[in-house]
Design a protein around this motif. Structure first.
Motif, short mmCIF file in Angstrom:
data_model
loop_
_atom_site.label_atom_id
_atom_site.label_comp_id
_atom_site.label_asym_id
_atom_site.label_seq_id
_atom_site.Cartn_x
_atom_site.Cartn_y
_atom_site.Cartn_z
N CYS A 64 0.90 -1.17 -0.11
CA CYS A 64 0.01 0.04 0.06
C CYS A 64 0.75 1.07 0.10
O CYS A 64 2.04 1.04 0.21
N ARG A 65 0.18 2.26 -0.18
CA ARG A 65 0.88 3.61 -0.27
C ARG A 65 0.61 4.51 0.96
O ARG A 65 -0.58 4.58 1.19
N VAL A 66 1.79 5.10 1.49
CA VAL A 66 1.61 6.01 2.83
C VAL A 66 1.74 7.28 2.35
O VAL A 66 3.06 7.69 1.81
N LEU A 67 1.10 8.40 2.72
CA LEU A 67 1.34 9.62 2.42
C LEU A 67 1.53 10.24 3.84
O LEU A 67 0.66 10.26 4.62
N LYS A 68 2.59 11.28 3.69
CA LYS A 68 3.00 12.13 4.87
C LYS A 68 2.19 13.27 4.88
O LYS A 68 2.19 14.21 3.86
N LEU A 69 1.45 13.66 5.74
CA LEU A 69 0.40 14.69 5.93
C LEU A 69 1.03 15.62 7.05
O LEU A 69 0.10 15.97 8.07
N PHE A 70 2.00 16.17 6.84
CA PHE A 70 2.49 17.34 7.72
C PHE A 70 3.09 18.38 6.95
O PHE A 70 3.70 18.17 5.70
N ALA A 71 3.54 19.48 7.65
CA ALA A 71 4.08 20.80 6.78
C ALA A 71 5.62 20.81 6.51
O ALA A 71 5.95 21.52 5.82
N LYS A 72 6.36 20.08 7.48
CA LYS A 72 7.80 19.95 7.49
C LYS A 72 8.25 19.49 6.24
O LYS A 72 8.35 18.53 5.97
N HIS A 73 8.91 20.59 5.47
CA HIS A 73 9.66 20.36 4.25
C HIS A 73 8.81 19.96 3.09
O HIS A 73 9.06 19.38 1.96
#
Length: 208
Positions: free
Chosen positions: A107-116
């Motif tokens: 599966c694909r995981v997405l980073k949902l934060f603002a850093k970089h």
């Protein structure tokens, strides 16, 4: 009192559904009517067992989501994820992403934060690619929901990183700015739940 003083007198206890319900009631108690407050109370069926602090993140996910392979395979909607994990910081998000290797499979995981990571980049990824798990901070998730970059229609599980403490011994709910953004997301999810009651869909909430 300082958090350290409180923890010296009593061992920390895992979060339970009542903690979440009480938090919503306290926050919205003065700005919502009695009827609106009643609508914020989700049935027990929307909460599955919390982490008893004996699980790793992967083993916990396997326990609460035993049919993950089927859910992952059936997920076809872009701009949405099946599992939404909410943490207090970008560093904690990365830590949990690394620790779920044994669970996530193909599966694909997405980073949902603002850093970089710019929000436009995340919106483009959600619009053009399929993701199964989203892990991030309340502030960025709130912004994505507001800008219609992230849709909650296909979200089956929302996991709150409730029990983890940072270097100052603060949980996610002990940080005022994080708490405000988190309550916004919870209210959005709760509102969506009541709109979609006739469907078989429902959001299951956990405290990890």
């Amino acid at each position: 009192k300082k958090i350290s003083e409180i923890l010296e007198k009593s061992a920390p206890k895992p979060g339970v559904p009542a903690d979440l319900q009480n938090l919503l009631s306290q926050h919205f108690g003065e700005s919502r009517s009695v009827i609106e407050l009643e609508e914020l109370k989700l049935p027990d069926s929307c909460f599955l067992p919390v982490n008893d602090q004996t699980h790793s993140f992967s083993s916990y996910l396997k326990e609460i989501c035993p049919k993950w392979a089927k859910l992952r395979k059936n997920h076809k909607e872009k701009k949405s994820v099946v599992i939404l994990v909410i943490c207090s910081s970008a560093l904690r998000s990365l830590e949990l992403i690394k620790s779920m290797t044994a669970f996530k499979g193909d599966c694909r995981v997405l980073k949902l934060f603002a850093k970089h990571i710019k929000i436009k980049e995340q919106i483009n990824l959600l619009e053009n690619s399929l993701f199964h798990i989203g892990v991030g901070t309340p502030g960025r998730i709130k912004a994505l929901v507001e800008q219609d970059g992230l849709c909650l229609n296909s979200t089956k599980y929302m996991i709150l990183d409730w029990n983890w403490r940072d270097q100052k011994l603060r949980r996610m709910m002990d940080i005022p700015e994080v708490l405000y953004e988190h309550l916004y997301i919870l209210y959005s999810v709760y509102s969506l739940f009541f709109i979609l009651v006739p469907r078989s869909w429902s959001v299951r909430v956990f405290c990890y």
